[in-house]
Design an enzyme around this catalytic site. Structure first.
Site: not given
Length: 594
Positions: A509, A231
């Protein structure tokens, strides 16, 4: 017969916690040459293990000379096919090719992986953190059982990297990590804007609250991940990769070289020379994993705006090496180090953009010159970190990815360690400056993230009075596996709910709303979060580093007296073993604190 050395692997406190293995003493010479196959020669020299030698011939060793002299290097790819990091298997083949070119034997093997976005499915997310320890266990097992002389590990996703480093610290054979590299940014033609993996969850939240259409969401999903790589923002994978490079455990630039770039393949060929240096000079992981290198890792995590998961993982790595890093160390560093990198998820740029201005070597060169990072630590190249970075270009004053020290995004760090009557053992918050520093609101309590997601999908959480969403029984034992509340975080961002804060004994997150995770003690073991009630007032103060509820000590004691621990969610299989062994988040959620 091979020479025998039965010296135990020593820890920082002088005690050995690991099994002793026979090996040839460092410095031994054979036919005038330094012996590099100190561990494998136990099997490959003499006639004590003829069966093992026969199998090695069958596996590909070409001659008796190769059998007797060449060092064996394990090449561990954290590989599984159904994710953008699957290319690390091919990187491993390139590493093996490079090893063979300079007279070593590369043995490829793989360990399991869990792609972090997959476990965000509400029925699978418990496996993510658990995979870190399986990775560490499997690399340690293969390296030791196969008598490898050295190890090169190639992780691609977030839990992979701490798992690899924990394994290196355990077997303590010369080792190097190659980060698989990050993904390029995506682009939605329909929305006419850049997109990445987080955009998928944010768009889902926006869909729930009628802000985008299904066609918009479909287009984001189709274009968010345009190719291979981890990512691409400063999520956990890139956080760990950049910090591990600052510890000297990778080749220069490994953490910011994009997955698809020719430079990544060149790195895989060059690593063979470095692992030879490690073997020749007996440079081992515990020589490099020190208090000084951990300090570098913490500083870089703050500078880069890294993930709060770094706290959890570096605590676990320090436990493996008996270096006693604590959550208070992170607060100490965060108090004095500014936040400089304008990287997603809170900023503008992707890590692939950072590579265009010199990558991590240029960033480290800047930080070393500013006396924020220790450039004198040793590294896997045999040089100091300063020497590794000196050839890198200096950061262009005109670039705006890394801010100057005179104009930081935030003058102190974004990671805050909070304590109080809700988290007497500590909690971790990420404060980038966009969420505010103080929040007071009424608690709305959910026993698990699925209950909160259901509430969000029904539109039950609406703009109005300040609300503190509490998601509990999501800790290391209660989850089990300390599931990450990424879906909740992204949905809150996508829905535009700004008057809410999120607290949890799990992980989280994202940014925008104020979030506090890693609450210790967790609900499953009777932490105060277990007796928080709807309507209690919760105060979060990132200036004084406190998190508390307006409940008296007497009332807390009374509620805890009547509280009963719920049955563990799973009682057989791998998650059950994990739930019974795992420690608390403030000590890294490790499985061997005994």
């Amino acid at each position: 017969m091979a020479e025998d050395s039965s010296q135990p692997q020593q820890q920082g406190n002088g005690k050995s916690h690991f099994l002793e293995f026979r090996s040839i003493p460092y410095g031994t010479k054979r036919d005038g040459e330094l012996v590099l196959n100190r561990h494998s020669s136990i099997l490959t020299n003499g006639y004590e293990f003829p069966g093992a030698q026969a199998m090695l011939y069958a596996a590909g060793i070409k001659s008796q000379e190769d059998m007797r002299k060449k060092p064996h290097v394990g090449v561990a790819s954290v590989w599984w096919e159904g994710n953008p990091c699957k290319y690390v298997l091919d990187l491993g083949k390139t590493v093996k090719e490079g090893l063979e070119k300079i007279g070593m034997i590369g043995w490829q093997f793989n360990t399991i992986g869990v792609y972090a976005a997959r476990p965000l499915l509400l029925v699978l997310r418990e496996f993510s953190l658990q995979s870190r320890d399986i990775i560490a266990d499997s690399i340690e097992t293969t390296t030791c059982a196969q008598h490898h002389d050295a190890n090169i590990s190639i992780p691609g996703c977030d839990k992979n990297m701490p798992g690899c480093i924990m394994a290196m610290a355990r077997h303590n054979r010369p080792s190097i990590m190659i980060y698989g590299g990050s993904i390029k940014g995506g682009y939605s033609e329909r929305l006419r804007q850049p997109v990445n993996i987080s955009s998928c969850f944010e768009a889902h939240g926006a869909l729930m609250y009628g802000k985008v259409s299904e066609a918009d969401l479909d287009d984001v999903v189709r274009h968010a991940c345009p190719g291979p790589g981890g990512c691409g923002g400063m999520y956990t994978a890139n956080t760990m990769a950049t910090a591990i490079e600052a510890m000297g455990l990778t080749l220069p630039g490994s953490s910011t070289t994009p997955a698809e770039s020719p430079a990544k393949m060149r790195e895989c060929l060059r690593v063979s020379e470095a692992i030879r240096i490690c073997l020749e000079r007996d440079i081992k992981p515990r020589d490099l994993i020190t208090r000084e290198s951990f300090e570098n890792a913490m500083v870089v995590t703050i500078i880069m705006g890294g993930s709060t998961n770094a706290v959890l993982h570096f605590l676990a790595i320090s436990h493996t090496t008996d270096l006693d890093l604590t959550i208070d160390d992170f607060q100490r560093v965060s108090d004095k180090i500014p936040y400089l990198a304008d990287l997603k998820p809170s900023g503008k740029y992707m890590v692939a953009d950072l590579a265009e201005i010199g990558g991590m070597p240029s960033v480290l060169k800047f930080l070393i010159h500013a006396s924020l990072v220790n450039g004198d630590i040793p590294t896997v190249t045999g040089k100091t970190l300063r020497e590794n970075c000196e050839p890198a270009p200096s950061l262009d004053p005109g670039q705006d990815i890394i801010r100057p020290l005179s104009n930081p995004i935030k003058s102190s760090g974004h990671i805050r360690i909070l304590k109080g009557n809700l988290a007497p053992g500590g909690a971790v918050a990420k404060i980038t400056g966009k969420e505010g520093k103080v929040f007071v609101g009424k608690a709305r309590v959910y026993d698990g993230e699925p209950a909160l997601i259901s509430s969000l999908e029904k539109g039950e959480i609406k703009p109005g009075e300040n609300t503190v969403l509490c998601v509990r029984y999501e800790g290391p034992k209660g989850g089990p596996g300390m599931p990450e509340q990424l879906k909740t975080s992204a949905v809150l961002m996508g829905a535009g709910l700004r008057n809410v804060a999120l607290i949890t004994d799990g992980r989280y997150s994202g940014v925008i709303t104020l979030k506090v995770g890693h609450i210790v003690p967790e609900a499953q073991v009777g932490g105060p979060i277990a007796i928080l009630k709807d309507g209690d007032i919760v105060a979060i103060n990132a200036e004084t580093n406190q998190i508390s509820m307006n409940v008296s000590d007497g009332e807390i004691a009374s509620r805890l007296k009547s509280w009963k621990a719920p049955r563990l969610k799973v009682t057989r299989g791998t998650l059950a073993k994990y739930a019974h062994l795992v420690g608390d988040a403030s000590h890294g959620a490790v499985l061997d604190m005994f």
